[in-house]
Design a protein around this motif. Sequence first.
Motif, mmCIF file in Angstrom:
data_model
loop_
_atom_site.group_PDB
_atom_site.id
_atom_site.type_symbol
_atom_site.label_atom_id
_atom_site.label_comp_id
_atom_site.label_asym_id
_atom_site.label_seq_id
_atom_site.Cartn_x
_atom_site.Cartn_y
_atom_site.Cartn_z
ATOM 1 N N LYS A 110 93.678 21.033 20.090
ATOM 2 C CA LYS A 110 92.325 21.463 19.740
ATOM 3 C C LYS A 110 92.398 22.896 19.224
ATOM 4 C CE LYS A 110 90.282 17.741 21.441
ATOM 5 N NZ LYS A 110 91.522 17.071 21.877
ATOM 6 N N THR A 111 91.746 23.133 18.114
ATOM 7 C CA THR A 111 91.705 24.496 17.582
ATOM 8 C C THR A 111 90.470 25.220 18.110
ATOM 9 O OG1 THR A 111 90.544 23.682 15.620
ATOM 10 C CG2 THR A 111 92.934 23.849 15.489
ATOM 11 N N GLY A 112 90.540 26.539 18.109
ATOM 12 C CA GLY A 112 89.425 27.354 18.572
ATOM 13 C C GLY A 112 89.459 27.679 20.051
ATOM 14 N N LEU A 113 90.407 27.088 20.805
ATOM 15 C CA LEU A 113 90.458 27.346 22.244
ATOM 16 C C LEU A 113 91.000 28.750 22.511
ATOM 17 C CD1 LEU A 113 91.914 23.945 23.534
ATOM 18 C CD2 LEU A 113 89.523 24.691 23.479
ATOM 19 N N LEU A 161 102.223 30.683 26.126
ATOM 20 C CA LEU A 161 100.775 30.645 25.955
ATOM 21 C C LEU A 161 100.116 29.969 27.141
ATOM 22 C CD1 LEU A 161 100.666 29.431 22.225
ATOM 23 C CD2 LEU A 161 100.841 31.778 23.081
ATOM 24 N N VAL A 162 99.015 30.563 27.593
ATOM 25 C CA VAL A 162 98.208 29.989 28.663
ATOM 26 C C VAL A 162 96.784 29.883 28.141
ATOM 27 C CG1 VAL A 162 97.398 30.199 31.032
ATOM 28 C CG2 VAL A 162 99.687 31.012 30.425
ATOM 29 N N LEU A 163 96.294 28.675 28.017
ATOM 30 C CA LEU A 163 94.955 28.452 27.478
ATOM 31 C C LEU A 163 93.929 28.433 28.597
ATOM 32 C CD1 LEU A 163 95.752 25.643 24.874
ATOM 33 C CD2 LEU A 163 95.744 28.118 24.543
ATOM 34 N N ASP A 164 92.746 28.959 28.303
ATOM 35 C CA ASP A 164 91.678 28.976 29.300
ATOM 36 C C ASP A 164 91.270 27.567 29.704
ATOM 37 O OD1 ASP A 164 91.878 31.634 28.855
ATOM 38 O OD2 ASP A 164 89.895 31.903 27.964
ATOM 39 N N ALA A 165 91.342 26.630 28.746
ATOM 40 C CA ALA A 165 90.915 25.263 29.031
ATOM 41 C C ALA A 165 91.944 24.485 29.833
ATOM 42 C CB ALA A 165 90.617 24.525 27.717
ATOM 43 N N TYR A 213 99.025 27.539 15.733
ATOM 44 C CA TYR A 213 99.499 28.827 16.230
ATOM 45 C C TYR A 213 98.360 29.533 16.949
ATOM 46 C CZ TYR A 213 97.251 30.021 11.836
ATOM 47 O OH TYR A 213 96.354 30.114 10.814
ATOM 48 N N LEU A 214 98.718 30.559 17.697
ATOM 49 C CA LEU A 214 97.735 31.419 18.356
ATOM 50 C C LEU A 214 97.888 32.817 17.790
ATOM 51 C CD1 LEU A 214 96.486 31.449 21.946
ATOM 52 C CD2 LEU A 214 97.317 33.602 21.007
ATOM 53 N N THR A 215 96.796 33.362 17.292
ATOM 54 C CA THR A 215 96.798 34.717 16.752
ATOM 55 C C THR A 215 96.257 35.682 17.799
ATOM 56 O OG1 THR A 215 96.468 33.888 14.501
ATOM 57 C CG2 THR A 215 95.941 36.187 14.908
ATOM 58 N N PHE A 216 97.025 36.716 18.075
ATOM 59 C CA PHE A 216 96.584 37.731 19.035
ATOM 60 C C PHE A 216 96.938 39.103 18.497
ATOM 61 C CE2 PHE A 216 100.836 36.453 20.061
ATOM 62 C CZ PHE A 216 101.508 37.579 20.513
ATOM 63 N N PHE A 217 96.498 40.139 19.206
ATOM 64 C CA PHE A 217 96.637 41.503 18.718
ATOM 65 C C PHE A 217 97.345 42.366 19.757
ATOM 66 C CE2 PHE A 217 93.291 39.621 16.333
ATOM 67 C CZ PHE A 217 93.393 40.169 15.066
ATOM 68 N N LEU A 218 98.241 43.227 19.263
ATOM 69 C CA LEU A 218 98.989 44.144 20.118
ATOM 70 C C LEU A 218 98.840 45.566 19.590
ATOM 71 C CD1 LEU A 218 102.295 42.122 20.608
ATOM 72 C CD2 LEU A 218 100.402 42.317 22.226
ATOM 73 N N GLY A 234 93.762 35.612 22.328
ATOM 74 C CA GLY A 234 93.416 35.132 20.997
ATOM 75 C C GLY A 234 92.906 33.708 21.066
ATOM 76 N N ARG A 235 92.941 33.033 19.954
ATOM 77 C CA ARG A 235 92.458 31.653 19.878
ATOM 78 C C ARG A 235 93.452 30.786 19.127
ATOM 79 N NH1 ARG A 235 87.180 30.865 21.308
ATOM 80 N NH2 ARG A 235 85.962 32.775 21.695
ATOM 81 N N ILE A 236 93.497 29.516 19.504
ATOM 82 C CA ILE A 236 94.350 28.561 18.833
ATOM 83 C C ILE A 236 93.790 28.301 17.427
ATOM 84 C CG2 ILE A 236 95.135 26.161 18.802
ATOM 85 C CD1 ILE A 236 96.668 27.782 20.764
#
Length: 380
Positions: A353-356, A295-299, A274-279, A66-68
Amino acid sequence: MVATSAAPTVPSATLARLPRKRELTLQLKKKLVVAAFGAAVVMLAVVIYIVLKPSGPGKGFASGNGRIEATEIDVATKLPGRVQNIMVNEGDFVQVGQSLAQMQTDVLDAQRDEARAQSQQAITAVASAEAQVAARQSDTAAAQATVGQRDAELDAAQRRFARIKTLSTNGVATMQEVDDGRASLHGTEAAVTAAQAEVTTAQAAIKAAQAQVVGAKAGVTASVATIARIEADIADSLLKSACEGRVQYRVAQPGEVLGAGSTVLNLVDLNDVYLTFFLSDAVAGKVAIGSEVHLVLDAAPQYVIPATVSFVATVAQFTPKTVETADERQKLMFRVKAQISRELLKKNMKQVKTGLPGVAWIKLDAAAKWPANLEIKVPQ
């Protein structure tokens, strides 16, 4: 005699270039063979990595990408007006209560001055009405005194008429004197009635004056409330931050005329990230509110950020195009929100940062242990 043709003669320079050309061709073939072999080795390594790479920490865990995100707040006008000044720029960090923009208040200032003048008029009206009450009370007292005077005159007239009647019976007083005494008595009685009516009128005037006092005081209260309302509108014309966050957009510029409720700035509340993801349904049914999430961010893959499940959708939905699932694109998934603690956010406010994009790992089995690569590791 039979004539024989001689063989064509090859220039010596051409004969010298033939061995060189064969050598270049052999070198080119060798390079192609080496390049093909290298490509085959790389492809083989990639296949081996894909086949042998670990698929996750185990059965007690699930993941989703998902994204932050963060709560967005629109700083808007309460009343229509012109933007006078904007004190912040996009990307600026703001504190709670910090002034962000100022709307023009010329009209409101004039309305406040008018309301203050009306309030002073109302106060003067109260004083005038109270003076009227005092005057009417004085009139009532004078009327009551007149009634007392008329009562005394009535008593004297009654006594005089009684004596005249006695004297008339004894033949001392004439009938004319009896008639004059009776007329004087009736006139005195009428004077008493008139005096009592004046008292009633004065008392009614007191009540009317007292009502004017109540109305004037209500006018004072209304004018004070009007002043307070206008001052509240003036205070609301200075737009302030309701949260600790960052300016994301400047929607309006100084000099623009906006309607009521128009957005001037857009803020990101950095205390609600928060981070929104789907299950899938099979996994979402096992997730409880408050479950531990890493949470593990790509950046920043070197960090593992702790979070907790704060929301699980009760209705499945189509996954957004930007979300990838294990089954490429499952049609229906359940949205889950992993909330990052405010304490951690406050310590790293300027790094948020949001959107990550990132991956959320959720522990489904309470007895399972986090692998070493997913243990919490936050910036210091």
